[in-house]
Every structure is written in C-alpha cells, then in structure tokens.
Design a protein around this motif. Structure first.
Motif, short mmCIF file in Angstrom:
data_model
loop_
_atom_site.label_atom_id
_atom_site.label_comp_id
_atom_site.label_asym_id
_atom_site.label_seq_id
_atom_site.Cartn_x
_atom_site.Cartn_y
_atom_site.Cartn_z
N PHE A 78 0.82 -1.20 0.00
CA PHE A 78 0.00 0.00 0.00
C PHE A 78 0.86 1.26 0.00
O PHE A 78 0.48 2.29 -0.52
N LEU A 79 2.06 1.17 0.57
CA LEU A 79 2.94 2.32 0.63
C LEU A 79 3.54 2.62 -0.74
O LEU A 79 3.65 3.78 -1.13
N ILE A 80 3.93 1.61 -1.46
CA ILE A 80 4.59 1.85 -2.74
C ILE A 80 3.61 2.03 -3.88
O ILE A 80 3.90 2.70 -4.86
N ALA A 81 2.42 1.48 -3.77
CA ALA A 81 1.48 1.53 -4.88
C ALA A 81 0.71 2.84 -4.94
O ALA A 81 0.35 3.29 -6.01
N PHE B 182 11.27 6.66 3.43
CA PHE B 182 12.68 6.39 3.12
C PHE B 182 13.58 7.41 3.81
O PHE B 182 14.54 7.05 4.49
N PHE B 183 13.27 8.68 3.67
CA PHE B 183 14.08 9.74 4.29
C PHE B 183 14.07 9.64 5.81
O PHE B 183 15.10 9.84 6.46
N ASP B 184 12.91 9.35 6.38
CA ASP B 184 12.79 9.24 7.85
C ASP B 184 13.66 8.13 8.41
O ASP B 184 14.09 8.22 9.55
N GLY B 185 13.91 7.09 7.62
CA GLY B 185 14.72 5.98 8.10
C GLY B 185 16.21 6.21 7.99
O GLY B 185 17.00 5.50 8.61
N TYR C 246 11.82 7.65 -6.34
CA TYR C 246 12.64 6.81 -5.48
C TYR C 246 14.01 6.51 -6.08
O TYR C 246 15.02 6.55 -5.38
N THR C 247 14.07 6.25 -7.37
CA THR C 247 15.35 5.93 -8.02
C THR C 247 16.34 7.08 -7.89
O THR C 247 17.51 6.88 -7.56
N THR C 248 15.86 8.28 -8.11
CA THR C 248 16.71 9.47 -7.97
C THR C 248 17.15 9.64 -6.52
O THR C 248 18.31 9.95 -6.24
N ALA C 249 16.22 9.42 -5.60
CA ALA C 249 16.54 9.55 -4.17
C ALA C 249 17.65 8.57 -3.77
O ALA C 249 18.58 8.94 -3.06
#
Length: 196
Positions: free
Chosen positions: A116-119, A129-132, A149-152
């Motif tokens: 559910f998070l990625i879709a 992702f940043f929070d982790g 996400y790929t750029t991040a």
C-alpha cells in the motif's frame, strides 16, 4: 529454463524469492493456472514434498488455481504473522550504523511486504525512506527534494560518499597537524629550576 527445487525453509525471503522466480518463468512462457500448479508441485522436494502430500487432501486439484495454491503454500511457509512482523519491522526501519547499500536493500525488501505504501503514494514512500536514514544523510536528501525513489537512492549513495570524503579529509588534516606538532617541538635542554 531450469527453476530451482524447494525443500522447505523458514526464511520468508527465500520463500517469497522462490515464488517470484517461478512467476517470472510462468509469465515468460505464458503458462496456464493448471500448468503452473503442476510445475510447482514437481519442484517440491524433501520436507516440502511431504507437506504437499498432506495439503493436497484439502484441495481440489482439478480446479486448484495458482492463487489458491499460493494461499495454501503461504499458510505454511510464509504465514500471516511473519508477514505482519515484516510489515512492523519495515514501518520502524532505521539506517542506524548500516551502510546506505544495506539500508536500501532492507527498504526495498520491506516495500514488497507493504504494497500500500509503494502503490499509492510516491511522496509517502520517499518520506518513509528519508525518515529511516541517518539524520546527516536524511537532512541532505530532504534539501534536494527528489521526486522519485530511483533518484533519491542515487542521491543517498552520493551523500554517503560525500560524508566519507569529509571524514577522510578531517582525519587526514588531523594526522598532518599531529605530525607537524611532533616535528616542531624542541627538546628541553635547560636545567631544571630549583625551588627558591
């Protein structure tokens, strides 16, 4: 194509990886549901073969679909409590002392268990992702504001390397300063002062 046999394991990543690898083959050769089930039953060996002997008594092989087989299979080898645990671990995932590569690998695995998070929301995925990330890296990433996400991930690897370069430079300067101070010290050649 030569898919691997499955002998049974308690490692959820091995179980899920095995199923995914077979699904890639099934899509590639465009197999029907019935053929998928027949193929996977043939791949079951050892303990998994024994498990299937008992499990097949509870299903109708003539109408068993691939999705139904996976449900029966996961009830034993990738249970709902294991999936729940993996979701909880993902939702609290932090980089800590891990490298960026290790963190990204854990994050990518976790995304698979929290679809559910990625879709639904790219921004939510990026925020999680940043929070982790370690604060020094996460701060830099938030400032760059990547939109996917790929750029991040690419920027996170660069930020980690930049931090390593800074640490190396600081250590190199410190070592040079220590060496310089050792060479600049003159030995004391005078006599000790006497109390007067």
């Amino acid at each position: 194509m030569n898919p691997e046999d499955f002998s049974g394991t308690t490692d959820p990543f091995v179980v899920e990886g095995w199923i995914r690898s077979l699904e890639v083959i099934f899509r590639y050769i465009d197999m029907t549901d019935a053929d998928r089930v027949s193929c996977i039953i043939y791949q079951l060996k050892g303990d998994a073969s024994l498990w299937w002997e008992g499990a097949e008594r509870g299903v109708n092989l003539a109408t068993l679909t691939w999705e139904e087989f996976k449900r029966v299979f996961y009830n034993t080898y990738f249970t709902s409590d294991v999936r729940s645990r993996l979701k909880r671990e993902f939702m609290t995932l932090c980089q800590g002392d891990s490298s960026v590569a290790e963190f990204v690998q854990k994050f990518d695995r976790g995304c698979h268990f929290v679809p559910f998070l990625i879709a639904n929301d790219v921004a939510e995925k990026l925020l999680h992702f940043f929070d982790g990330l370690r604060p020094t890296i996460g701060r830099d990433m938030m400032l760059t504001d990547p939109t996917d996400y790929t750029t991040a991930v690419a920027k996170v690897f660069r930020a980690e390397q930049s931090l390593k370069d800074i640490d190396w430079e600081m250590q190199h300067k410190k070592n040079r300063a220590e060496q310089a101070s050792r060479y600049n010290k003159k030995p004391y050649t005078g006599s000790p002062k006497r109390p007067g």
